[in-house]
Design a protein around this motif. Structure first.
Motif, PDB file in Angstrom:
ATOM      1  N   VAL A  91     -33.625 -19.220 -14.380  1.00  0.00           N
ATOM      2  CA  VAL A  91     -33.417 -20.110 -15.524  1.00  0.00           C
ATOM      3  C   VAL A  91     -32.047 -20.775 -15.526  1.00  0.00           C
ATOM      4  CG1 VAL A  91     -35.052 -18.827 -16.968  1.00  0.00           C
ATOM      5  CG2 VAL A  91     -32.626 -18.188 -16.989  1.00  0.00           C
ATOM      6  N   SER A  92     -31.268 -20.635 -14.464  1.00  0.00           N
ATOM      7  CA  SER A  92     -29.966 -21.270 -14.279  1.00  0.00           C
ATOM      8  C   SER A  92     -28.860 -20.620 -15.101  1.00  0.00           C
ATOM      9  CB  SER A  92     -30.010 -22.766 -14.600  1.00  0.00           C
ATOM     10  OG  SER A  92     -28.705 -23.326 -14.486  1.00  0.00           O
ATOM     11  N   SER A  93     -28.081 -19.789 -14.437  1.00  0.00           N
ATOM     12  CA  SER A  93     -26.944 -19.162 -15.112  1.00  0.00           C
ATOM     13  C   SER A  93     -25.888 -20.196 -15.464  1.00  0.00           C
ATOM     14  CB  SER A  93     -26.327 -18.083 -14.212  1.00  0.00           C
ATOM     15  OG  SER A  93     -25.861 -18.643 -13.001  1.00  0.00           O
ATOM     16  N   LEU A  94     -25.666 -21.164 -14.557  1.00  0.00           N
ATOM     17  CA  LEU A  94     -24.657 -22.189 -14.830  1.00  0.00           C
ATOM     18  C   LEU A  94     -25.042 -23.020 -16.041  1.00  0.00           C
ATOM     19  CD1 LEU A  94     -22.033 -23.534 -14.019  1.00  0.00           C
ATOM     20  CD2 LEU A  94     -23.304 -24.946 -12.378  1.00  0.00           C
ATOM     21  N   GLY A  95     -26.325 -23.361 -16.141  1.00  0.00           N
ATOM     22  CA  GLY A  95     -26.780 -24.114 -17.309  1.00  0.00           C
ATOM     23  C   GLY A  95     -26.566 -23.344 -18.603  1.00  0.00           C
ATOM     24  N   HIS A  96     -26.845 -22.048 -18.581  1.00  0.00           N
ATOM     25  CA  HIS A  96     -26.694 -21.244 -19.793  1.00  0.00           C
ATOM     26  C   HIS A  96     -25.225 -21.017 -20.152  1.00  0.00           C
ATOM     27  CE1 HIS A  96     -30.982 -20.550 -19.396  1.00  0.00           C
ATOM     28  NE2 HIS A  96     -30.980 -19.942 -20.553  1.00  0.00           N
ATOM     29  N   THR A  97     -24.352 -20.877 -19.152  1.00  0.00           N
ATOM     30  CA  THR A  97     -22.940 -20.694 -19.471  1.00  0.00           C
ATOM     31  C   THR A  97     -22.291 -22.004 -19.924  1.00  0.00           C
ATOM     32  OG1 THR A  97     -22.460 -20.880 -17.088  1.00  0.00           O
ATOM     33  CG2 THR A  97     -22.515 -18.667 -18.038  1.00  0.00           C
ATOM     34  N   THR A 131     -21.512 -32.048 -14.001  1.00  0.00           N
ATOM     35  CA  THR A 131     -22.678 -31.601 -14.769  1.00  0.00           C
ATOM     36  C   THR A 131     -22.353 -30.518 -15.794  1.00  0.00           C
ATOM     37  OG1 THR A 131     -23.295 -29.926 -13.125  1.00  0.00           O
ATOM     38  CG2 THR A 131     -24.179 -32.148 -12.823  1.00  0.00           C
ATOM     39  N   ALA A 132     -21.080 -30.127 -15.908  1.00  0.00           N
ATOM     40  CA  ALA A 132     -20.711 -29.075 -16.863  1.00  0.00           C
ATOM     41  C   ALA A 132     -20.571 -29.630 -18.261  1.00  0.00           C
ATOM     42  CB  ALA A 132     -19.412 -28.401 -16.419  1.00  0.00           C
ATOM     43  N   LYS A 133     -21.593 -30.328 -18.698  1.00  0.00           N
ATOM     44  CA  LYS A 133     -21.650 -30.910 -20.037  1.00  0.00           C
ATOM     45  C   LYS A 133     -22.970 -30.483 -20.661  1.00  0.00           C
ATOM     46  CE  LYS A 133     -19.049 -35.014 -18.542  1.00  0.00           C
ATOM     47  NZ  LYS A 133     -18.904 -34.593 -17.137  1.00  0.00           N
ATOM     48  N   PRO A 134     -22.978 -30.086 -21.931  1.00  0.00           N
ATOM     49  CA  PRO A 134     -24.202 -29.562 -22.552  1.00  0.00           C
ATOM     50  C   PRO A 134     -25.403 -30.493 -22.437  1.00  0.00           C
ATOM     51  CG  PRO A 134     -22.311 -29.131 -23.947  1.00  0.00           C
ATOM     52  CD  PRO A 134     -21.818 -30.015 -22.845  1.00  0.00           C
ATOM     53  N   GLU A 135     -25.178 -31.782 -22.666  1.00  0.00           N
ATOM     54  CA  GLU A 135     -26.311 -32.717 -22.636  1.00  0.00           C
ATOM     55  C   GLU A 135     -26.896 -32.830 -21.227  1.00  0.00           C
ATOM     56  OE1 GLU A 135     -22.390 -35.033 -22.683  1.00  0.00           O
ATOM     57  OE2 GLU A 135     -23.298 -33.321 -23.714  1.00  0.00           O
ATOM     58  N   VAL A 136     -26.044 -32.791 -20.208  1.00  0.00           N
ATOM     59  CA  VAL A 136     -26.528 -32.871 -18.828  1.00  0.00           C
ATOM     60  C   VAL A 136     -27.237 -31.576 -18.437  1.00  0.00           C
ATOM     61  CG1 VAL A 136     -25.854 -33.152 -16.415  1.00  0.00           C
ATOM     62  CG2 VAL A 136     -24.700 -34.488 -18.195  1.00  0.00           C
ATOM     63  N   ALA A 137     -26.631 -30.441 -18.774  1.00  0.00           N
ATOM     64  CA  ALA A 137     -27.231 -29.146 -18.455  1.00  0.00           C
ATOM     65  C   ALA A 137     -28.605 -29.002 -19.098  1.00  0.00           C
ATOM     66  CB  ALA A 137     -26.308 -28.020 -18.902  1.00  0.00           C
TER      67      ALA A 137
END
Length: 306
Positions: free
Chosen positions: A29-35, A136-142
């Protein structure tokens, strides 16, 4: 440049992010996306402010989180890794003696499959990691890419049921459950599967999810695809940790090192329990629940950030 004070992570935040990493790195589920998403959702402005800064401790902190989960994998699979490392040296000695490529048995083949699969993602990671993670470390992009990840997982489950994928498994050698045996992968297939991990540099795309999807497309079952993904993740993440260590020990790590260690320990402990659960789950379960979760949660976060 951010001040040191604004870079600090509290002990509570470090533990929460570590546990989140230990779960979401291994769940597809993507750790980077969740962090990226959870600090924004929790209102942790001290973290949100430096997530997408090009010169901030965020990347080093994220790498430490990943190192924690890799240590957890190493602890869980330590017997397997002892066998794999021994197999590499045994085959190397034999090849030097025979002066030709010679791999014997499933353990030696698996060891070399991991080596081959690690090369392309290692090269791509060094070249693209900083650019991809900052961009990509932006909430909307993630959130958007989390939805994409969900559709990839759902698509992989549909793909593995197609007749040509089943025929591939039958041709290459099947397990009792109908899945292709892991040690029948060709080296070129391993390289493609390994290279696919580089997509996980994008916040929202899961490393294990991509590897499992690629494995299913080559006729593997969920259990072996997950196991291969877990084994592939360990050397790459540990190597990334060594590569990024100077960022944490240098000026960017000021005021953050203690929190990074706490987060890594929490991630390692959580990862041990997570991988045990997932290997049991994937004996019978599939990627569909994770795909649905990613689509629903990603869509909800898109709406939340709108």
């Amino acid at each position: 440049m951010l001040t040191i004070a604004s870079s600090l992570v509290t002990t509570f935040q470090a533990i929460v992010l570590g546990v989140l990493q230990g779960v979401s790195e291994l769940f597809p589920v993507s750790s980077l996306g969740h962090t990226v998403l959870f600090p924004h959702l929790f209102g942790w402005t001290n973290i949100v402010r430096w997530q997408s800064q090009p010169e901030s401790p965020w990347l080093a902190f994220i790498v430490m989180l990943h190192v924690g989960s890799a240590v957890g994998l190493l602890i869980y699979f330590w017997r397997t890794w002892v066998q794999l490392v021994k197999a590499i040296f045994v085959s190397l000695r034999r090849m030097l003696r025979l002066r030709r490529w010679d791999v014997e048995g499933p353990t030696e083949r698996l060891a070399w499959l991991i080596v081959v699969a690690s090369i392309p993602v290692g090269i791509l990671g060094v070249a693209l990691e900083h650019t991809a993670r900052v961009a990509t470390a932006k909430p909307e992009v993630a959130a958007i890419f989390l939805v994409v990840n969900g559709f990839i997982l759902l698509g992989a489950e549909r793909l593995r049921k197609r007749s040509e994928v089943r025929a591939l498994a039958r041709r290459e050698g099947m397990k009792a459950d109908g899945g292709r045996k892991l040690d029948t992968l060709e080296y070129r297939e391993a390289a493609v599967i390994g290279g696919s991990q580089s997509a996980a540099l994008i916040a929202g795309i899961s490393r294990d999810g991509i590897v499992m999807a690629a494995g299913l497309a080559r006729g593997m079952d969920n259990e072996d695809a997950a196991r291969f993904g877990f084994l592939l993740a360990t050397p790459i993440i540990l190597a990334a940790g060594v590569y990024k260590l100077p960022d944490l020990t240098g000026p960017l790590g000021n005021g953050l090192r203690g929190a990074a260690v706490i987060a890594a320990v929490a991630a390692a402990i959580t990862a041990v329990f997570t991988v045990h659960f997932l290997l049991r789950y994937f004996k019978r379960g599939n990627l569909n629940p994770f795909g649905i979760y990613c689509v629903v949660f990603g869509a909800a976060m898109i709406a939340y950030n709108a």
